[in-house]
Design a protein around this motif. Structure first.
Motif, PDB file in Angstrom:
ATOM      1  N   GLU A  65      17.963   3.687  -2.929  1.00  0.00           N
ATOM      2  CA  GLU A  65      18.107   2.538  -3.346  1.00  0.00           C
ATOM      3  C   GLU A  65      17.044   1.638  -1.905  1.00  0.00           C
ATOM      4  O   GLU A  65      17.045   0.451  -2.172  1.00  0.00           O
ATOM      5  N   THR A  66      16.862   2.382  -0.773  1.00  0.00           N
ATOM      6  CA  THR A  66      16.075   1.774   0.225  1.00  0.00           C
ATOM      7  C   THR A  66      14.525   2.024   0.126  1.00  0.00           C
ATOM      8  O   THR A  66      14.091   3.111  -0.502  1.00  0.00           O
ATOM      9  N   PRO A  67      13.707   1.209   0.898  1.00  0.00           N
ATOM     10  CA  PRO A  67      12.247   1.651   0.926  1.00  0.00           C
ATOM     11  C   PRO A  67      11.947   2.981   1.655  1.00  0.00           C
ATOM     12  O   PRO A  67      12.723   3.297   2.504  1.00  0.00           O
ATOM     13  N   VAL A 117       1.546  -4.430   3.705  1.00  0.00           N
ATOM     14  CA  VAL A 117       2.680  -3.555   4.213  1.00  0.00           C
ATOM     15  C   VAL A 117       2.329  -2.017   3.390  1.00  0.00           C
ATOM     16  O   VAL A 117       1.691  -1.992   2.514  1.00  0.00           O
ATOM     17  N   VAL A 118       2.965  -1.241   4.265  1.00  0.00           N
ATOM     18  CA  VAL A 118       2.632   0.322   4.010  1.00  0.00           C
ATOM     19  C   VAL A 118       3.675   0.975   3.898  1.00  0.00           C
ATOM     20  O   VAL A 118       4.555   1.116   4.699  1.00  0.00           O
ATOM     21  N   ILE A 119       3.927   1.450   2.536  1.00  0.00           N
ATOM     22  CA  ILE A 119       5.263   2.348   2.305  1.00  0.00           C
ATOM     23  C   ILE A 119       4.983   3.822   1.848  1.00  0.00           C
ATOM     24  O   ILE A 119       4.236   3.724   0.755  1.00  0.00           O
ATOM     25  N   TYR A 120       5.451   4.627   2.439  1.00  0.00           N
ATOM     26  CA  TYR A 120       5.411   6.058   1.878  1.00  0.00           C
ATOM     27  C   TYR A 120       6.380   5.998   0.789  1.00  0.00           C
ATOM     28  O   TYR A 120       7.795   6.602   1.292  1.00  0.00           O
ATOM     29  N   PRO A 121       6.187   6.161  -0.527  1.00  0.00           N
ATOM     30  CA  PRO A 121       7.320   6.038  -1.437  1.00  0.00           C
ATOM     31  C   PRO A 121       7.919   7.464  -1.567  1.00  0.00           C
ATOM     32  O   PRO A 121       9.027   7.492  -1.933  1.00  0.00           O
ATOM     33  N   GLU A 122       7.459   8.481  -1.039  1.00  0.00           N
ATOM     34  CA  GLU A 122       7.906   9.939  -0.997  1.00  0.00           C
ATOM     35  C   GLU A 122       9.137   9.886   0.034  1.00  0.00           C
ATOM     36  O   GLU A 122      10.157  10.647   0.054  1.00  0.00           O
ATOM     37  N   GLY A 123       8.944   8.973   1.071  1.00  0.00           N
ATOM     38  CA  GLY A 123       9.845   8.777   2.075  1.00  0.00           C
ATOM     39  C   GLY A 123       9.883   9.848   3.380  1.00  0.00           C
ATOM     40  O   GLY A 123      10.429   9.539   4.289  1.00  0.00           O
ATOM     41  N   THR A 124       9.238  10.850   3.248  1.00  0.00           N
ATOM     42  CA  THR A 124       8.832  11.893   4.088  1.00  0.00           C
ATOM     43  C   THR A 124       7.655  12.704   3.657  1.00  0.00           C
ATOM     44  O   THR A 124       7.242  12.675   2.566  1.00  0.00           O
ATOM     45  N   THR A 125       7.615  13.758   4.412  1.00  0.00           N
ATOM     46  CA  THR A 125       6.263  14.529   4.205  1.00  0.00           C
ATOM     47  C   THR A 125       6.572  15.493   2.697  1.00  0.00           C
ATOM     48  O   THR A 125       7.835  15.821   2.744  1.00  0.00           O
ATOM     49  N   VAL A 155      -6.860   1.404   7.018  1.00  0.00           N
ATOM     50  CA  VAL A 155      -6.434   0.051   6.560  1.00  0.00           C
ATOM     51  C   VAL A 155      -7.022  -0.832   7.464  1.00  0.00           C
ATOM     52  O   VAL A 155      -7.407  -2.022   7.187  1.00  0.00           O
ATOM     53  N   TYR A 156      -6.884  -0.688   8.863  1.00  0.00           N
ATOM     54  CA  TYR A 156      -7.375  -1.843   9.754  1.00  0.00           C
ATOM     55  C   TYR A 156      -8.726  -1.910   9.765  1.00  0.00           C
ATOM     56  O   TYR A 156      -9.307  -2.907   9.685  1.00  0.00           O
ATOM     57  N   ARG A 157      -9.614  -0.748   9.366  1.00  0.00           N
ATOM     58  CA  ARG A 157     -11.171  -1.080   9.091  1.00  0.00           C
ATOM     59  C   ARG A 157     -11.590  -1.427   8.067  1.00  0.00           C
ATOM     60  O   ARG A 157     -12.638  -2.261   7.826  1.00  0.00           O
ATOM     61  N   SER A 158     -10.412  -1.722   6.924  1.00  0.00           N
ATOM     62  CA  SER A 158     -10.642  -2.224   5.624  1.00  0.00           C
ATOM     63  C   SER A 158     -10.451  -3.830   5.734  1.00  0.00           C
ATOM     64  O   SER A 158     -11.063  -4.685   4.871  1.00  0.00           O
ATOM     65  N   GLY A 159     -10.164  -4.317   7.117  1.00  0.00           N
ATOM     66  CA  GLY A 159      -9.865  -5.564   7.451  1.00  0.00           C
ATOM     67  C   GLY A 159      -8.477  -6.164   7.334  1.00  0.00           C
ATOM     68  O   GLY A 159      -8.300  -7.325   7.401  1.00  0.00           O
ATOM     69  N   ARG A 160      -7.598  -5.237   7.110  1.00  0.00           N
ATOM     70  CA  ARG A 160      -6.205  -5.679   7.139  1.00  0.00           C
ATOM     71  C   ARG A 160      -5.301  -5.208   8.411  1.00  0.00           C
ATOM     72  O   ARG A 160      -5.514  -4.056   8.751  1.00  0.00           O
ATOM     73  N   TRP A 161      -4.036  -5.632   8.607  1.00  0.00           N
ATOM     74  CA  TRP A 161      -3.374  -5.345   9.819  1.00  0.00           C
ATOM     75  C   TRP A 161      -2.115  -4.533   8.957  1.00  0.00           C
ATOM     76  O   TRP A 161      -1.557  -5.231   8.500  1.00  0.00           O
ATOM     77  N   PRO A 162      -2.009  -3.315   9.142  1.00  0.00           N
ATOM     78  CA  PRO A 162      -0.997  -2.542   8.596  1.00  0.00           C
ATOM     79  C   PRO A 162       0.436  -2.752   9.000  1.00  0.00           C
ATOM     80  O   PRO A 162       0.487  -2.533  10.184  1.00  0.00           O
ATOM     81  N   ARG A 163       1.365  -2.940   8.475  1.00  0.00           N
ATOM     82  CA  ARG A 163       2.806  -3.195   8.655  1.00  0.00           C
ATOM     83  C   ARG A 163       3.417  -1.919   8.201  1.00  0.00           C
ATOM     84  O   ARG A 163       3.798  -1.923   6.671  1.00  0.00           O
ATOM     85  N   PHE A 164       3.655  -0.903   8.708  1.00  0.00           N
ATOM     86  CA  PHE A 164       4.421   0.349   8.318  1.00  0.00           C
ATOM     87  C   PHE A 164       5.966   0.050   8.210  1.00  0.00           C
ATOM     88  O   PHE A 164       6.439  -0.423   9.170  1.00  0.00           O
ATOM     89  N   LEU A 165       6.492   0.919   7.357  1.00  0.00           N
ATOM     90  CA  LEU A 165       7.851   1.017   7.242  1.00  0.00           C
ATOM     91  C   LEU A 165       8.079   2.350   7.707  1.00  0.00           C
ATOM     92  O   LEU A 165       7.720   3.338   7.110  1.00  0.00           O
ATOM     93  N   LEU A 170       0.816  -1.150  -0.109  1.00  0.00           N
ATOM     94  CA  LEU A 170       0.003  -0.161   0.091  1.00  0.00           C
ATOM     95  C   LEU A 170       0.863   1.246   0.030  1.00  0.00           C
ATOM     96  O   LEU A 170       1.807   1.170   0.867  1.00  0.00           O
ATOM     97  N   VAL A 171       0.700   2.364  -0.873  1.00  0.00           N
ATOM     98  CA  VAL A 171       1.546   3.386  -1.086  1.00  0.00           C
ATOM     99  C   VAL A 171       0.690   4.729  -0.852  1.00  0.00           C
ATOM    100  O   VAL A 171       0.157   5.021  -1.681  1.00  0.00           O
ATOM    101  N   PRO A 172       0.521   5.203   0.231  1.00  0.00           N
ATOM    102  CA  PRO A 172      -0.010   6.398   0.358  1.00  0.00           C
ATOM    103  C   PRO A 172       0.668   7.775   0.221  1.00  0.00           C
ATOM    104  O   PRO A 172       2.062   7.639   0.026  1.00  0.00           O
ATOM    105  N   ASN A 173       0.166   8.845  -0.299  1.00  0.00           N
ATOM    106  CA  ASN A 173       1.105  10.299  -0.255  1.00  0.00           C
ATOM    107  C   ASN A 173       1.163  10.681   1.411  1.00  0.00           C
ATOM    108  O   ASN A 173       0.605   9.901   2.254  1.00  0.00           O
ATOM    109  N   HIS A 174       1.850  11.531   1.444  1.00  0.00           N
ATOM    110  CA  HIS A 174       2.231  11.930   2.845  1.00  0.00           C
ATOM    111  C   HIS A 174       2.344  13.391   2.981  1.00  0.00           C
ATOM    112  O   HIS A 174       3.137  14.113   2.505  1.00  0.00           O
ATOM    113  N   VAL A 175       1.112  14.002   3.623  1.00  0.00           N
ATOM    114  CA  VAL A 175       1.058  15.223   3.709  1.00  0.00           C
ATOM    115  C   VAL A 175       1.300  15.908   5.221  1.00  0.00           C
ATOM    116  O   VAL A 175       1.292  17.093   5.227  1.00  0.00           O
ATOM    117  N   SER A 176       1.324  14.870   5.992  1.00  0.00           N
ATOM    118  CA  SER A 176       1.495  15.190   7.582  1.00  0.00           C
ATOM    119  C   SER A 176       2.077  14.262   8.560  1.00  0.00           C
ATOM    120  O   SER A 176       1.852  13.133   8.004  1.00  0.00           O
TER     121      SER A 176
END
Length: 241
Positions: A239-241, A117-125, A60-70, A43-49
């Motif tokens: 080169e890192t997530p 798994v949840v990865i913010y592809p921007e890496g930061t806000t 994600v939890y309410r959708s029925g999945r256990w989110p594992r964040f990086l 799962l790849v969200p945008n990161h505004v805050s």
């Protein structure tokens, strides 16, 4: 919904996240059924805050999945919070170091277990003045190429009114927050390719454009070109997530 958070500390983490987001947000949650109900998914969200990970976790939890964040390993060093992150099976990363490879291995393991798994592809806000997405790092693309797991974009908007990264202003008032999920990013043209820099950057571009366009839908505006991220001195950060 699948039974989630059955361990003691997982239940504690859920209680904290749900309580905080319920107190501070009015939820406009869309397309929750687009989050795959089972099986490996990136799962790849945008990161505004700095607040939106709580919002995305609840969604994600309410959708029925256990989110594992990086997330940044420095957060794991915060008393109590770090303990809960460990107990709730979140994954730290040491950016720009050889230890980042260990994080990739843990992400691969989580996906092989059928996790979300949840990865913010921007890496930061985002550093965009109006909080549109930046160009992403290549970690999510690399993970998708290695595992074949689908990459599903998530867009969120509103959390910046609670904590604005541009001003570091915190406002503890109930705020309208929208979250939505898109279709899996079409990465089929790169299936089976070697993870060269060119391939990973092309895949990352496709991922970020889908995230950006999805955000444009909920912001009801025409999204601009992906923002050129600030140049960093970390040689391996791309080169890192």
């Amino acid at each position: 919904m699948a039974k989630l958070g059955t361990g003691l500390w997982q239940r504690v983490a859920v209680t904290i996240v749900v309580s905080v987001t319920t107190a501070l947000t009015r939820k406009n949650w869309q397309r929750m059924d687009a989050v795959p109900a089972a099986g490996p998914v990136i799962l790849v969200p945008n990161h505004v805050s700095h607040f939106d990970p709580l919002v995305v976790a609840h969604y994600v939890y309410r959708s029925g999945r256990w989110p594992r964040f990086l997330g940044k390993s420095s957060v794991w060093k915060v008393p109590i919070i770090g303990f809960l992150l460990v107990k709730s099976r979140q994954i730290p990363v040491e950016r720009g170091s050889v230890d980042a490879v260990k994080s990739l291995d843990r992400l691969i393991e989580a996906l092989h277990e059928g996790g979300a798994v949840v990865i913010y592809p921007e890496g930061t806000t985002t550093r965009h003045p109006d909080l549109w997405p930046m160009r992403g790092k290549t970690g999510a693309a690399r993970l998708a190429l290695l595992t074949g797991a689908p990459v599903v974009p998530i867009a969120n908007w509103g959390a910046q009114a609670i904590f604005d990264p541009r001003t570091n202003r915190l406002r503890l008032r109930r705020t309208d927050v929208t979250v939505t999920t898109g279709r899996p990013v079409d990465l089929s043209r790169w299936a089976g390719r070697e993870p060269t820099r060119e391939v990973l950057e092309e895949m990352t571009e496709a991922i970020m454009l889908d995230v950006r366009d999805l955000l444009g839908e909920i912001r009801d505006g025409e999204p601009p070109a992906l923002y050129e991220r600030p140049v960093t001195r970390a040689i391996t950060s791309e080169e890192t997530p």
